[in-house]
Design a protein around this motif. Structure first.
Motif, mmCIF file in Angstrom:
data_model
loop_
_atom_site.group_PDB
_atom_site.id
_atom_site.type_symbol
_atom_site.label_atom_id
_atom_site.label_comp_id
_atom_site.label_asym_id
_atom_site.label_seq_id
_atom_site.Cartn_x
_atom_site.Cartn_y
_atom_site.Cartn_z
ATOM 1 N N VAL A 273 0.840 -1.201 0.000
ATOM 2 C CA VAL A 273 0.000 0.000 0.000
ATOM 3 C C VAL A 273 0.875 1.251 0.000
ATOM 4 N N ASP A 274 1.939 1.248 0.821
ATOM 5 C CA ASP A 274 2.845 2.396 0.868
ATOM 6 C C ASP A 274 3.595 2.555 -0.460
ATOM 7 N N LYS A 276 2.623 1.510 -3.415
ATOM 8 C CA LYS A 276 1.655 1.949 -4.422
ATOM 9 C C LYS A 276 1.384 3.441 -4.300
ATOM 10 N N GLN A 277 1.249 3.917 -3.036
ATOM 11 C CA GLN A 277 0.996 5.338 -2.830
ATOM 12 C C GLN A 277 2.194 6.173 -3.260
ATOM 13 N N SER A 278 3.412 5.656 -3.046
ATOM 14 C CA SER A 278 4.617 6.367 -3.483
ATOM 15 C C SER A 278 4.655 6.492 -4.998
ATOM 16 N N VAL A 280 2.046 6.490 -6.977
ATOM 17 C CA VAL A 280 0.996 7.441 -7.355
ATOM 18 C C VAL A 280 1.468 8.873 -7.128
ATOM 19 N N ASP A 281 2.113 9.105 -5.973
ATOM 20 C CA ASP A 281 2.621 10.449 -5.673
ATOM 21 C C ASP A 281 3.692 10.865 -6.690
#
Length: 379
Positions: A273-274, A276-278, A280-281
């Motif tokens: 999750v982290d 994936k969020q990185s 996306v960011d």
């Protein structure tokens, strides 16, 4: 049933089919240099064999990663010239082949080919066995598909046996495989598979093998692609079935977990999750500031010179001044000096830590000196 030697087949080969003057002009000759290049860059997947029209051997190289993890690929380098000569119907090559036809009623025994038959047959039988779901799927048992193992075994033997100028029917090796299949009921699966494979290979080699006296008909490129694609899809599906239904991984406590469940939980794990969020960011940052600025940020965050790690080792913020760096270096060097250790284990730990501290101090001191010189030049 005994095999009969048909002399008319040999006459057909020597006088007509393999006559160099009958070469079809519409098919371009295969290049030896291109073949060597394809062998180098994609030979482990059989690309050079596909180029020469040796589709069976190419597929076998693809599914065994170069003939059992590169062994066949390395061996090919000594036979590529013969492969190209065969594809181009070279007169000298065909004269040697015709000499073999006159010298041997049937193809002589080949240790390499027989070993290839047993290895591929064992591999394909094992893959089919692993692909059969161990648990009921959709309320239906699937273990009865185990009865297909002799077919996979016979196909492996037949495929290797039909490479080049040797050929034979699948029926003898298939009959031998099914005749040995009941062995599975009395011994372990590995031993039973070995017995079945050896019997099938011996049946093909002694009862079915003969010379390929007529040239194999040329197939259209599209048909070749469809056939190879279908075989590759079937083989990949077997591995996919194994990975999804039967494959397991072992955790740190020795407990087995189904691979499909592990993958499902992985995509819900905090780490993913982290990450994936990185990603996306990063994508959003690139959309706003451009890819050049994004790359610069990635390089900086990657700490290419090791400054951030050096500050971390010394326990300092990245804004620390040189006086703070010098003070931390003196304090930590005294604290972790190997001579202060009381035990061998503590001494080993201190030596590693002391060396890490010295590297950090040297790196930050050099960086500070370079920045100071740069500022002086700019003034």
């Amino acid at each position: 049933m005994s095999r009969k030697h048909n002399s008319s087949d040999t006459n057909y080969v020597t006088s007509r089919t393999y006559n160099n003057s009958d070469k079809t002009k519409v098919h371009a000759e295969k290049s030896l240099y291109i073949t060597y290049l394809l062998w180098l860059v994609g030979g482990i997947f059989g690309v050079h064999h596909f180029y020469l029209g040796r589709d069976i051997q190419g597929f076998l190289w693809w599914c065994t990663l170069g003939g059992y993890f590169g062994f066949g690929w390395l061996r090919d380098i000594f036979h590529i010239q013969n492969y190209v000569a065969d594809a181009n119907k070279d007169r000298d090559y065909l004269d040697k082949f015709n000499h073999n036809l006159r010298s041997y009623k049937y193809p002589p025994f080949s240790t390499i080919r027989f070993t290839g038959m047993t290895v591929v047959a064992y591999l394909w039988s094992t893959v089919v066995s692993m692909a059969i779901p161990e648990e009921d799927i959709g309320g239906l048992p699937w273990k009865y598909l185990h009865f297909l193992l002799p077919i996979a075994c016979a196909l492996g033997v037949w495929s290797v046996g039909n490479i080049g100028h040797e050929t034979g029917t699948i029926w003898w090796c298939l009959a031998a495989a099914y005749a040995c299949y009941p062995v599975y009921w009395y011994v372990d699966e590995s031993t039973a598979c070995t017995v079945m494979v050896l019997a099938s290979a011996l049946a093909f080699d002694t009862l079915s093998k003969r010379w390929q006296t007529k040239p194999k008909p040329r197939k259209r490129f599209l048909r070749r692609c469809l056939t190879i694609g279908a075989c590759a899809l079937l083989y990949s599906s077997l591995w996919g079935s194994y990975l999804y239904f039967n494959a397991k991984i072992t955790d740190g406590e020795g407990e087995e977990i189904p691979l499909n469940e592990a993958i499902h939980h992985f995509f819900k794990s905090p780490w993913w999750v982290d990450l994936k969020q990185s990603l996306v960011d990063t994508w959003e940052f690139a959309q706003q500031h451009g890819w050049y600025e994004t790359w610069s940020q990635i390089v900086e965050l990657g700490d290419p010179f090791g400054e951030q790690n050096a500050f971390k080792v010394l326990g300092l913020a990245h804004t620390a001044r040189q006086s703070e760096i010098n003070s931390a270096c003196r304090h930590l060097s005294v604290k972790y000096h190997p001579d202060k250790a009381k035990s061998d284990e503590e001494k080993q730990h201190n030596q590693s830590k002391f060396y890490e501290i010295q590297q950090a101090c040297e790196l930050l001191s050099n960086k500070h000196a370079k920045r100071r010189q740069k500022n002086q030049r700019s003034q």
